[in-house]
Design an enzyme around this catalytic site. Structure first.
Site, PDB file in Angstrom:
ATOM      1  N   HIS A 162     -22.611  48.726  52.616  1.00  0.00           N
ATOM      2  CA  HIS A 162     -23.949  48.360  52.138  1.00  0.00           C
ATOM      3  C   HIS A 162     -25.038  48.771  53.129  1.00  0.00           C
ATOM      4  CE1 HIS A 162     -21.902  45.898  49.122  1.00  0.00           C
ATOM      5  NE2 HIS A 162     -21.215  45.336  50.075  1.00  0.00           N
TER       6      HIS A 162
HETATM    7  O1  RIB Z   1     -24.043  41.568  50.994  1.00  0.00           O
HETATM    8  C1  RIB Z   1     -23.826  42.599  51.925  1.00  0.00           C
HETATM    9  C2  RIB Z   1     -24.585  42.343  53.183  1.00  0.00           C
HETATM   10  O2  RIB Z   1     -24.163  41.100  53.772  1.00  0.00           O
HETATM   11  C3  RIB Z   1     -24.322  43.405  54.264  1.00  0.00           C
HETATM   12  O3  RIB Z   1     -25.453  43.541  55.066  1.00  0.00           O
HETATM   13  C4  RIB Z   1     -23.191  42.809  55.047  1.00  0.00           C
HETATM   14  O4  RIB Z   1     -23.135  43.309  56.379  1.00  0.00           O
HETATM   15  C5  RIB Z   1     -23.575  41.347  55.056  1.00  0.00           C
HETATM   16  O5  RIB Z   1     -24.558  41.155  56.086  1.00  0.00           O
END
Ligand code: RIB
Ligand code: CA
Length: 328
Positions: free
Chosen positions: A251
Site C-alpha cells: 500500500h
Molecule cells: O491499510 C494499510 C496501511 O496500514 C498501510 O500503510 C500499512 O502499512 C498500515 O499502516
C-alpha cells in the site's frame, strides 16, 4: 491534483517528509524514497500503528542504518495517540513491526517528537515547498497542526495512504487500518485547510506483488537487496497464512509512486470526512457523492491507477536504489 514532480524536468528534487509506522510496506517505501533522485527526504517521522510507537521509532533508525542512504534525514520519535492504539499490525508485520527480524540498532539517538520535527521542517523551508507523505495513522500530522495552527496552509501537499471510498475496510468491515488507529486525528487532518490527496485501499488493493518479485529483487550483496530479502519472505508467509493470498500488498509504495509518478494515477476531487464515534463504523472514511452534495470538496482522491506500470515502477525503484552510489 497530484503535482508532477519537478525533478522530471531537471528541476529541484521534491522535498518530502515521510511519516511512517514501519511496518513492512512502509519499509519498502523507504527503500524507494531514500535513493530516488526525484525526492529530497528531509525527514522521516515515526508514528505508532503497525507496531508500538517505541518500535516504530526504533525501526526507522534500524532501517536507516541498514540502508545507509546518500543523505541521512532528520528523524522524529513517535508517541501514542491520546486514546492509545486500538490495534496493531503484528499479524502481518511481525511482533516488532519488521517481520520479527529484530534488527540491531547501533546507536539509538534521542530524537525530538515527530510533530516538532514536522513543524520545524515546514517552517524552515520555503512556503508550500514541503510534501508530507503520510503512510501511517495521522497522529503526527494532527498534532503538528495543533502545535502550529498556521501549518496547514504552509504545507505544499499532504499525500495520505488510507481510507476507502466504496470498498470494504481491512481492519474492520468499514475502516482501513491507518484511519482506524486514530480516527480523531484523521478527521482533524481531513477537515484542515491543507491541500490533500488520498490514496485509498480501493486503489492500493489492486496491486499484489507475487512471489515472482523474489526473483527480481536487487542482489543480496547490496544493502537494499539484503534488507528486502530479509523482510519480504516473512511478509509473503504472513499474507499466505492470513489471507491465503499468493502475494503481498504494498500500500505505502503505491502511495509513494503517486508522488513520484503521478501520471500513472487518476484522481477526482471529493468531500471526505472520518467517522469517530460509530460502534461499527469508527475510522470509516465517508465521501459525499450524492447527486447534489452539500459537503465542500476538500481533497483529491485517487480513483484509478495503471497497475502494471506502477508495479514495474516499484520493482525498478528497488533495483535503482540498490545501484545508487553513495555521494562523495
Ligand atoms: O491499510 C494499510 C496501511 O496500514 C498501510 O500503510 C500499512 O502499512 C498500515 O499502516
Ligand atoms: Ca504504513
Amino acid at each position: 491534483m497530484l503535482f508532477a514532480d519537478p525533478a522530471s524536468e531537471g528541476l529541484m528534487a521534491r522535498k518530502v517528509i515521510l511519516d511512517v509506522d514501519p511496518g513492512i510496506d512502509d519499509a519498502i517505501a523507504l527503500c524507494l524514497a531514500l535513493f530516488d533522485p526525484r525526492l529530497e527526504v528531509v525527514a522521516i517521522t515515526a508514528v505508532g500503528g503497525n507496531c508500538s510507537p517505541a518500535n516504530a521509532t526504533r525501526n526507522v533508525q534500524a532501517i536507516i542504518e541498514q540502508l545507509d542512504p546518500p543523505r541521512w534525514p532528520r528523524l522524529g520519535a513517535a508517541s501514542p495517540p491520546d486514546a492509545g492504539l486500538p490495534v496493531n499490525g503484528r499479524h502481518l508485520h511481525g511482533v516488532d513491526g519488521l517481520a520479527g527480524v529484530e534488527f540491531e540498532v547501533a546507536e539509538l539517538h534521542h530524537l525530538h517528537p515527530s510533530e516538532k520535527v514536522i513543524c520545524d521542517q515546514v517552517r524552515g523551508a520555503p512556503e508550500a515547498s514541503i510534501t508530507i507523505v503520510a503512510l501511517g495513522p495521522l497522529t503526527n500530522i494532527a498534532r503538528a497542526f495543533q502545535r502550529d495552527p498556521e501549518l496547514p496552509s504552509l504545507v505544499g501537499e499532504i499525500v495520505m495512504m488510507g481510507g476507502t471510498v466504496a470498498g470494504p475496510g481491512n481492519i474492520t468491515p468499514a475502516a482501513e487500518f491507518n484511519m482506524y488507529c486514530d480516527p480523531g486525528s484523521a478527521q482533524a487532518v481531513f477537515r484542515s485547510r491543507s491541500t490533500k490527496t488520498l490514496i485509498p485501499l480501493d486503489v492500493t488493493n489492486r496491486l499484489v506483488l507475487s512471489f515472482d518479485l523474489l526473483n527480481r529483487l536487487p542482489d543480496e550483496a547490496t544493502r537494499v537487496g539484503r534488507f528486502l530479502r530479509t523482510i519480504l519472505p516473512p511478509a509473503f508467509r504472513g499474507y499466505r497464512q492470513r489471507f491465503g493470498l499468493e502475494g503481498i500488498h504494498v500500500h505505502d509504495s503505491v502511495a509513494l509512486t503517486a508522488v513520484t509518478e503521478p501520471e500513472l494515477f487518476s484522481t477526482e476531487e471529493m468531500a471526505g470526512d472520518v467517522e469517530t464515534m460509530g460502534e461499527l463504523t469508527t475510522g470509516m472514511t465517508i465521501f459525499d457523492r450524492r447527486r447534489v452534495p452539500s459537503w465542500r470538496n476538500n481533497m483529491e482522491v485517487a480513483t484509478e491507477m495503471q497497475v502494471g506500470a506502477v508495479t514495474e515502477a516499484i520493482i525498478r525503484g528497488m533495483n535503482d536504489a540498490a545501484r545508487r552510489p553513495k555521494l562523495p
